[in-house]
Design an enzyme around this catalytic site. Structure first.
Site, PDB file in Angstrom:
ATOM      1  N   ASP A  57       0.876  -1.160   0.000  1.00 23.24           N
ATOM      2  CA  ASP A  57       0.000   0.000   0.000  1.00 23.24           C
ATOM      3  C   ASP A  57       0.921   1.220   0.000  1.00 23.24           C
ATOM      4  O   ASP A  57       2.137   1.102   0.155  1.00 23.24           O
ATOM      5  CB  ASP A  57      -0.951  -0.025   1.203  1.00 23.24           C
TER       6      ASP A  57
HETATM    7  C1  BGC Z   1      -5.006   3.308  -0.177  1.00 21.28           C
HETATM    8  C2  BGC Z   1      -5.149   2.307  -1.308  1.00 21.28           C
HETATM    9  C3  BGC Z   1      -4.956   3.003  -2.627  1.00 21.28           C
HETATM   10  C4  BGC Z   1      -3.619   3.711  -2.644  1.00 21.28           C
HETATM   11  C5  BGC Z   1      -3.320   4.419  -3.949  1.00 21.28           C
HETATM   12  C6  BGC Z   1      -3.714   4.098  -0.302  1.00 21.28           C
HETATM   13  O1  BGC Z   1      -3.632   5.080   0.668  1.00 21.28           O
HETATM   14  O2  BGC Z   1      -5.053   2.655   1.057  1.00 21.28           O
HETATM   15  O3  BGC Z   1      -6.397   1.687  -1.245  1.00 21.28           O
HETATM   16  O4  BGC Z   1      -5.064   2.077  -3.673  1.00 21.28           O
HETATM   17  O5  BGC Z   1      -3.599   4.657  -1.595  1.00 21.28           O
HETATM   18  O6  BGC Z   1      -4.128   5.510  -4.148  1.00 21.28           O
END
Ligand code: BGC
Length: 703
Positions: A253
């Site tokens: 993530d």
């Molecule tokens: C979120 C993800 C997301 C990623 C990219 C993160 O903060 O938890 O779900 O895909 O950001 O935007």
């Protein structure tokens, strides 16, 4: 009882769901050979480059990772998310929990297909969705992004989404795993025993990986049993690759998703997103020099990425052997119509006193539309799942245009409502917005991405905010009839006012077509058929303890209705509940064995006066187990749409594999010898039909 004569309509059609999923047709032997050939040409530096994102900020919505022109390797171009492509404008579908309320797997496949197509049209090749973290508690800020409090339901919907989207792009089910509290997500540890992990919190990930061939997985920010998910060997190595045979790559993530160099790489967290930090050259070289990692682990992670690039025939402008779709597919008529269909099927009718709904459009009727949310583009969260369509239908305008000459007057939240008595009915649009719930974006990340800073986060309480309750109270005090339309992404406690309103609809965040869908439901163009994917308690105290500042949370076998059953709580509206403008009867349950499955057939009859749909649900109770079993578990569902008086035979297949429990002592799954009750009805709180089967001495017999 014998099986009904006619061949049944399948509650869940697995072959149809898999249709066109590119991953399921990959020739792995060939890809292995080709990957080995590419790897043999690669330097260590090139491999290092393959395992990290290229820049912190997306370019036109695309997060780049890896890629090497000299080797003919295109970069990954990753795009959020679960309710549409977050790249330029795109079709804004209803949020995932709304679509989950349709209990319509084929619909979810088609939504995944459309989102995948739009992501590809925007130049992306990896879709950062679906979100399939189980809704452990309805207060989770990102509840709207996921499907449900039930692992079977989440698994079917997640699988359908993956299969649809993977017609065009790779998917990345997220966040692996146990990411279900937002405010402390960067620090908290989800504590869990191995049985609850396998039975409740992971089966839906397993389905997406094993049956859907999900090509990548995003690890979660939080810890599991004290270890950050991005460096958790139990999850990334033993279970994902060992038990499930996952062949894809794991990406972290985003900010704070990769906490270390050596522990992350060694555990199998392959690609650091969104940019090089822990996997920057100097960090990797230091870790190599210190003997904390080997070149082999860098090679292994790079290989996983390249394997998928070759498998998916990735080029700069094509994926899955298909050229980039024409940008005209974005928000095309077909996709917008699909968003409408999803929104219509998602709306849950929770109360309909004296059958006051549907409203008869026309000059004879006068309607007061009440509340600021009636005139607001309420698409939900403004974190990573935010989608920007070119047009959003609002309830007020949609009601006005569908009213067929009825008088429609608007009252915003701040005006005196004493005049409501003049109208036949007051439709109060109340609920939540991105300020009340959603992804919590740290300021630093918001600045880097230029995303509008959203408050979001978890909900500490499940009631509506005070001004919204006050609005409903003021409407009740003046209006002849009050219909409340709720917007939000999860359960909302309604106890203090629900007995005094005439109608109640849960409309979620219905996407760009949500306003039109609502109007069509209110005026009876369609009968509501959504069912709750989350139990609505009378009071929060009926649920497990919930503290949004927790740094450690215990997980067990009892999320959602499992907990409520165990503690014998009478809820306001049970999981799977929803009304319509017609009624259904389910009769003639017949069961038989076929191979390693139980086949259940029922007749479903529309006993009302108009076309409509219901969701037939099958739950299993294991009666004389030697281990703790929850009272019942969903193991099948099917949405059936029928004309008045029409009857259809619906067939469920319950796999023996779905009846097993995870024996932590033996370290594996066991089909236990005991009595199983197969219970069928129209909600978890209404299961009138039961078939009993015994499994003894490795034989099944009825009775
Ligand atoms: C979120 C993800 C997301 C990623 C990219 C993160 O903060 O938890 O779900 O895909 O950001 O935007």
């Amino acid at each position: 009882m014998s099986l009904n004569e006619s061949p049944g309509m399948k509650a869940f059609d697995f072959d149809a769901i898999q249709n066109g999923n590119y991953a399921l047709g990959i020739d792995h032997e060939k890809v292995t050979r080709e990957t080995d050939a590419v790897m043999a040409q690669m330097s260590l530096a090139q491999k290092m480059n393959e395992i990290r994102g290229s820049q912190p900020k997306p370019i036109d919505g695309l997060f780049y990772a890896g890629g090497d022109e000299s080797l003919g390797l295109a970069p990954w171009k990753m795009v959020d998310g679960p309710r549409g492509a977050r790249a330029g404008t795109a079709t804004a579908f209803p949020v995932a929990i709304a679509r989950a309320a349709s209990f319509d797997a084929d619909l979810e496949r088609r939504v995944g297909l459309a989102i995948g197509r739009e992501v590809a049209a925007r130049g992306g090749n990896v879709l950062l969705a679906p979100t399939i973290n189980l809704l452990r508690h309805p207060g989770w800020g990102r509840a709207q992004e996921t499907y449900s409090e039930d692992p079977y339901h989440t698994g079917v919907m997640g699988l359908a989404f993956v299969c649809g989207a993977q017609n065009h792009v790779l998917t990345s089910p997220k966040h692996f795993a146990l990411n279900n509290l937002e405010n402390t997500r960067f620090e908290l540890s989800a504590e869990i025993d191995v049985r609850s992990l396998n039975e409740v919190y992971l089966p839906h990930f397993k389905r997406c990986v094993v049956e859907g061939g999900a090509a990548s997985v995003m690890s979660a920010y939080n810890k599991v049993n004290g270890v950050f998910c991005g460096e958790q060997p139990l999850l990334l190595d033993e279970i994902l690759r060992g038990d499930w045979g996952f062949r894809g790559f794991v990406e972290s993530d985003w900010f704070l998703g990769t906490r270390s160099t050596a522990p992350s790489l060694n555990a199998g967290m392959d690609i650091e997103m969104p940019a090089a930090f822990r996997y920057a050259d100097d960090k990797l070289e230091d870790a190599l020099a210190a003997g904390e990692i080997t070149e082999e682990v860098i090679h292994r992670s790079a290989r996983r990425s390249i394997y998928q690039k070759i498998a998916w025939q990735l080029t700069a402008d094509s994926v899955a052997g298909k050229p980039r779709p024409d940008p005209k597919v974005v928000e095309c008529k077909e996709h917008v119509a699909l968003a409408r269909e999803a929104a219509e099927k998602s709306i849950v009718l929770l109360k309909n006193e004296a059958d006051g709904l549907q409203l008869a459009a026309g000059v004879g009727l006068s309607i007061a539309v009440v509340g600021d949310l009636a005139d607001f583009e309420n698409l939900g969260d403004r974190g990573s799942s935010m989608v920007q369509p070119t047009f959003v239908s609002r309830p007020l305008q949609a009601i006005e245009s569908a009213a067929g000459g009825a008088t429609v007057e608007y009252f915003d939240s701040h005006v005196d409502l004493s005049r409501l008595a003049e109208f036949d009915v007051a439709i109060v649009v109340a609920g939540l917005t991105y300020e009340d719930e959603g992804e919590f974006i740290p300021t630093a990340q918001a600045e880097v991405e230029d995303s509008s800073f959203a408050k979001g986060g978890d909900r500490a309480r499940l009631e509506l905010p005070l001004p919204q309750r006050d609005l409903i109270e003021r409407a009740i005090a003046s209006a002849k009839r009050v219909v409340v339309v709720l917007q939000g992404g999860s359960a909302i406690v309604v106890r203090d006012w629900v007995d005094r309103v005439d109608g109640l609809l849960m409309a979620w965040y219905g996407g760009q077509e949500g306003g039109f869908a609502l109007a069509r439901v209110l005026f009876g163009e369609v009968s509501p058929s959504g069912r709750l994917p989350v139990s609505i308690p009378r009071d929060m105290d009926q649920l497990m303890p919930w503290d949004v500042s927790s740094l450690v949370i215990e997980h067990d076998l009892l999320p959602g209705y499992r907990w409520l059953d165990q503690h014998q709580q009478e809820v306001e509206f049970p999981f799977g509940f929803g009304l319509g403008y017609t009624t259904f009867e389910i009769q003639n349950l017949g069961t038989t064995r076929a191979d390693d499955k139980l086949l259940c057939q029922v007749d479903v009859r529309n006993t009302g006066l108009r076309r409509g749909a219901t969701v037939v649900q099958l739950y299993v109770s294991c009666r004389d187990s030697r281990v703790f079993r929850v009272e019942k578990e969903l193991k099948g569902f099917g949405r059936v749409e029928l004309e008045a008086g029409e009857v259809i035979s619906l067939e469920f297949e319950v796999r023996d594999a779905d009846l097993r429990f995870y024996d932590a002592g033996a370290g594996g799954w066991e089909l236990e010898e005991c009595r199983y009750d197969f219970r069928i009805g129209q909600s978890s709180g209404d299961l009138p039909l039961t078939a009993q089967w015994q499994y003894r001495n490795a034989q099944w017999r009825q009775g």
